[in-house]
Design a protein around this motif. Structure first.
Motif, PDB file in Angstrom:
ATOM      1  N   GLU A   1      38.317  55.873  29.829  1.00 34.73           N
ATOM      2  CA  GLU A   1      38.493  57.155  30.538  1.00 34.73           C
ATOM      3  C   GLU A   1      38.235  57.029  32.028  1.00 34.73           C
ATOM      4  OE1 GLU A   1      36.233  60.078  28.303  1.00 34.73           O
ATOM      5  OE2 GLU A   1      37.184  59.256  26.507  1.00 34.73           O
ATOM      6  N   SER A   2      37.142  56.404  32.378  1.00 35.20           N
ATOM      7  CA  SER A   2      36.879  56.227  33.807  1.00 35.20           C
ATOM      8  C   SER A   2      36.079  54.946  34.047  1.00 35.20           C
ATOM      9  CB  SER A   2      36.143  57.439  34.385  1.00 35.20           C
ATOM     10  OG  SER A   2      34.925  57.600  33.725  1.00 35.20           O
ATOM     11  N   SER A   3      36.187  54.466  35.285  1.00 38.74           N
ATOM     12  CA  SER A   3      35.495  53.235  35.649  1.00 38.74           C
ATOM     13  C   SER A   3      35.283  53.191  37.152  1.00 38.74           C
ATOM     14  CB  SER A   3      36.335  52.016  35.238  1.00 38.74           C
ATOM     15  OG  SER A   3      35.756  50.837  35.763  1.00 38.74           O
ATOM     16  N   ARG A   4      34.074  52.854  37.552  1.00 40.53           N
ATOM     17  CA  ARG A   4      33.802  52.695  38.994  1.00 40.53           C
ATOM     18  C   ARG A   4      34.448  51.436  39.537  1.00 40.53           C
ATOM     19  NH1 ARG A   4      27.674  53.953  40.696  1.00 40.53           N
ATOM     20  NH2 ARG A   4      28.592  53.368  42.687  1.00 40.53           N
TER      21      ARG A   4
ATOM     22  N   GLY B   1      28.885  37.194  38.403  1.00 46.00           N
ATOM     23  CA  GLY B   1      29.004  37.695  37.034  1.00 46.00           C
ATOM     24  C   GLY B   1      28.130  38.935  36.875  1.00 46.00           C
ATOM     25  N   VAL B   2      28.788  40.101  36.725  1.00 47.45           N
ATOM     26  CA  VAL B   2      28.046  41.370  36.716  1.00 47.45           C
ATOM     27  C   VAL B   2      28.512  42.216  35.538  1.00 47.45           C
ATOM     28  CG1 VAL B   2      27.510  43.423  38.074  1.00 47.45           C
ATOM     29  CG2 VAL B   2      28.050  41.286  39.257  1.00 47.45           C
ATOM     30  N   SER B   3      27.757  42.234  34.459  1.00 44.41           N
ATOM     31  CA  SER B   3      28.176  43.095  33.340  1.00 44.41           C
ATOM     32  C   SER B   3      27.596  44.497  33.543  1.00 44.41           C
ATOM     33  CB  SER B   3      27.760  42.489  31.997  1.00 44.41           C
ATOM     34  OG  SER B   3      26.373  42.366  31.934  1.00 44.41           O
ATOM     35  N   THR B   4      27.878  45.373  32.606  1.00 47.15           N
ATOM     36  CA  THR B   4      27.388  46.755  32.734  1.00 47.15           C
ATOM     37  C   THR B   4      26.441  47.063  31.583  1.00 47.15           C
ATOM     38  OG1 THR B   4      29.492  47.389  33.721  1.00 47.15           O
ATOM     39  CG2 THR B   4      28.088  49.169  32.941  1.00 47.15           C
ATOM     40  N   TRP B   5      25.299  47.586  31.923  1.00 47.15           N
ATOM     41  CA  TRP B   5      24.313  47.971  30.921  1.00 47.15           C
ATOM     42  C   TRP B   5      23.948  49.440  31.122  1.00 47.15           C
ATOM     43  CZ3 TRP B   5      19.964  43.606  30.887  1.00 47.15           C
ATOM     44  CH2 TRP B   5      20.551  42.385  30.474  1.00 47.15           C
TER      45      TRP B   5
ATOM     46  N   VAL C   1      33.013  48.857  32.587  1.00 49.64           N
ATOM     47  CA  VAL C   1      32.722  47.852  33.645  1.00 49.64           C
ATOM     48  C   VAL C   1      32.321  48.474  34.992  1.00 49.64           C
ATOM     49  CG1 VAL C   1      34.006  45.940  32.595  1.00 49.64           C
ATOM     50  CG2 VAL C   1      35.205  47.458  34.179  1.00 49.64           C
ATOM     51  N   ASP C   2      31.558  49.550  34.943  1.00 48.48           N
ATOM     52  CA  ASP C   2      31.071  50.170  36.187  1.00 48.48           C
ATOM     53  C   ASP C   2      30.317  49.176  37.064  1.00 48.48           C
ATOM     54  OD1 ASP C   2      32.113  52.645  35.651  1.00 48.48           O
ATOM     55  OD2 ASP C   2      30.188  53.670  35.408  1.00 48.48           O
ATOM     56  N   GLY C   3      29.645  48.238  36.430  1.00 46.34           N
ATOM     57  CA  GLY C   3      28.850  47.255  37.188  1.00 46.34           C
ATOM     58  C   GLY C   3      29.677  46.535  38.236  1.00 46.34           C
ATOM     59  N   ILE C   4      30.923  46.230  37.900  1.00 44.00           N
ATOM     60  CA  ILE C   4      31.805  45.559  38.869  1.00 44.00           C
ATOM     61  C   ILE C   4      31.962  46.449  40.108  1.00 44.00           C
ATOM     62  CG2 ILE C   4      34.180  44.788  39.327  1.00 44.00           C
ATOM     63  CD1 ILE C   4      34.441  43.972  36.405  1.00 44.00           C
ATOM     64  N   GLY C   5      32.185  47.741  39.869  1.00 47.52           N
ATOM     65  CA  GLY C   5      32.386  48.674  40.982  1.00 47.52           C
ATOM     66  C   GLY C   5      31.132  48.866  41.822  1.00 47.52           C
TER      67      GLY C   5
ATOM     68  N   LYS D   1      32.093  36.145  54.230  1.00 45.99           N
ATOM     69  CA  LYS D   1      31.984  35.733  52.819  1.00 45.99           C
ATOM     70  C   LYS D   1      33.139  36.313  52.009  1.00 45.99           C
ATOM     71  CE  LYS D   1      27.776  34.053  53.450  1.00 45.99           C
ATOM     72  NZ  LYS D   1      27.500  32.618  53.464  1.00 45.99           N
ATOM     73  N   VAL D   2      33.623  35.519  51.079  1.00 48.62           N
ATOM     74  CA  VAL D   2      34.713  35.958  50.209  1.00 48.62           C
ATOM     75  C   VAL D   2      34.145  36.030  48.787  1.00 48.62           C
ATOM     76  CG1 VAL D   2      37.072  35.498  49.469  1.00 48.62           C
ATOM     77  CG2 VAL D   2      36.309  34.747  51.723  1.00 48.62           C
ATOM     78  N   VAL D   3      34.225  37.189  48.183  1.00 47.16           N
ATOM     79  CA  VAL D   3      33.500  37.421  46.921  1.00 47.16           C
ATOM     80  C   VAL D   3      34.434  37.916  45.816  1.00 47.16           C
ATOM     81  CG1 VAL D   3      31.574  38.670  45.860  1.00 47.16           C
ATOM     82  CG2 VAL D   3      31.460  38.055  48.288  1.00 47.16           C
ATOM     83  N   ALA D   4      34.344  37.261  44.665  1.00 45.80           N
ATOM     84  CA  ALA D   4      35.100  37.689  43.476  1.00 45.80           C
ATOM     85  C   ALA D   4      34.091  38.067  42.394  1.00 45.80           C
ATOM     86  CB  ALA D   4      35.987  36.547  42.991  1.00 45.80           C
ATOM     87  N   ILE D   5      34.352  39.163  41.707  1.00 50.79           N
ATOM     88  CA  ILE D   5      33.402  39.647  40.692  1.00 50.79           C
ATOM     89  C   ILE D   5      34.066  39.701  39.317  1.00 50.79           C
ATOM     90  CG2 ILE D   5      31.869  41.558  40.049  1.00 50.79           C
ATOM     91  CD1 ILE D   5      32.038  42.492  42.992  1.00 50.79           C
ATOM     92  N   PHE D   6      33.402  39.148  38.309  1.00 52.09           N
ATOM     93  CA  PHE D   6      33.862  39.352  36.937  1.00 52.09           C
ATOM     94  C   PHE D   6      32.754  40.076  36.181  1.00 52.09           C
ATOM     95  CE2 PHE D   6      31.430  36.364  34.260  1.00 52.09           C
ATOM     96  CZ  PHE D   6      30.915  35.490  35.208  1.00 52.09           C
ATOM     97  N   GLY D   7      33.164  40.857  35.188  1.00 53.21           N
ATOM     98  CA  GLY D   7      32.132  41.595  34.475  1.00 53.21           C
ATOM     99  C   GLY D   7      32.542  41.934  33.061  1.00 53.21           C
ATOM    100  N   ASN D   8      31.575  41.876  32.170  1.00 55.73           N
ATOM    101  CA  ASN D   8      31.807  42.257  30.784  1.00 55.73           C
ATOM    102  C   ASN D   8      31.505  43.730  30.574  1.00 55.73           C
ATOM    103  OD1 ASN D   8      32.335  39.602  30.106  1.00 55.73           O
ATOM    104  ND2 ASN D   8      30.184  39.173  29.705  1.00 55.73           N
TER     105      ASN D   8
END
Ligand SMILES: Cc1cc2nc3c(=O)[nH]c(=O)nc-3n(C[C@H](O)[C@H](O)[C@H](O)COP(=O)(O)O)c2cc1C
Length: 169
Positions: A127-130, A52-56, A98-102, A80-87
């Motif tokens: 507009e843009s997102s990592r 769980g990785v949000s963006t601040w 949600v740049d934090g996910i990237g 390892k198999v990794v899934a990321i969710f982020g607010n």
């Protein structure tokens, strides 16, 4: 069933809310690890992981993840198999949605981990997102501020996808 690690900070409100829903959809078969007390050992304990990785701070990771990055850069995530969710907030921060996910996705891949749980970026306005790779987010983007009514539906669908994509052999 082999336990899946669910990593998020207990001191968050919306990330914790999403994590609770994810856990419910997995019939509570996930093991929660609090990111605020993360060690190399408990990060490496699971084959399948949900982060769980949000963006601040206008396109940055929350502090509690930031503090773990130097240790993460020493961990071999091969296998390892990794899934990321982020607010995030697409209206408030359209240039860093949600740049934090990237940011986290890049780190995971650099250490040899395999990412799963990509989702369509259709239906969001920014507009843009990592976190974008082509037309997809490299994880699940949640926006409680502008699309609260969609969150639980998105989570349910994502968990169904993860059940197929995680390495459970
Ligand atoms: C100071 C501040 C900076 C933020 N920066 C971003 C940002 O760059 N990109 C984004 O998508 N959301 C940003 N957000 C929105 C948060 O990610 C959003 O409110 C999220 O729901 C927070 O979840 P959490 O409390 O579980 O960490 C920011 C919020 C605040 C208060």
């Amino acid at each position: 069933m082999e336990k899946i690690g669910l990593f998020y900070s207990c001191n968050t409100k919306k990330t914790a809310l999403a994590a609770k829903k994810i856990s419910e959809e997995f019939d509570h078969k996930l093991e929660h690890v609090n990111v605020e007390s993360l060690t190399e050992k408990n990060f490496s304990a699971y084959r399948n992981m949900i982060l769980g990785v949000s963006t601040w701070f206008d396109g940055e990771l929350p502090n509690y993840w930031d503090e773990f990055i130097p240790a993460l850069e020493d961990i071999d995530l091969k296998g390892k198999v990794v899934a990321i969710f982020g607010n995030g907030n697409q209206k408030g921060y359209p240039e860093n949605f949600v740049d934090g996910i990237g940011i986290m996705a890049d780190l995971i891949e650099k250490q040899g981990g395999r990412l799963v749980g990509f989702t369509s970026a259709k239906g969001y306005e920014f507009e843009s997102s990592r976190a974008l790779r082509g037309e997809q987010f490299i994880g699940l983007a949640l926006d409680y501020e502008n699309q609260a009514a969609q969150v639980n539906v998105k989570i349910k669908k994502w968990v169904e996808q993860l059940k197929k994509e995680f390495d459970m052999e």
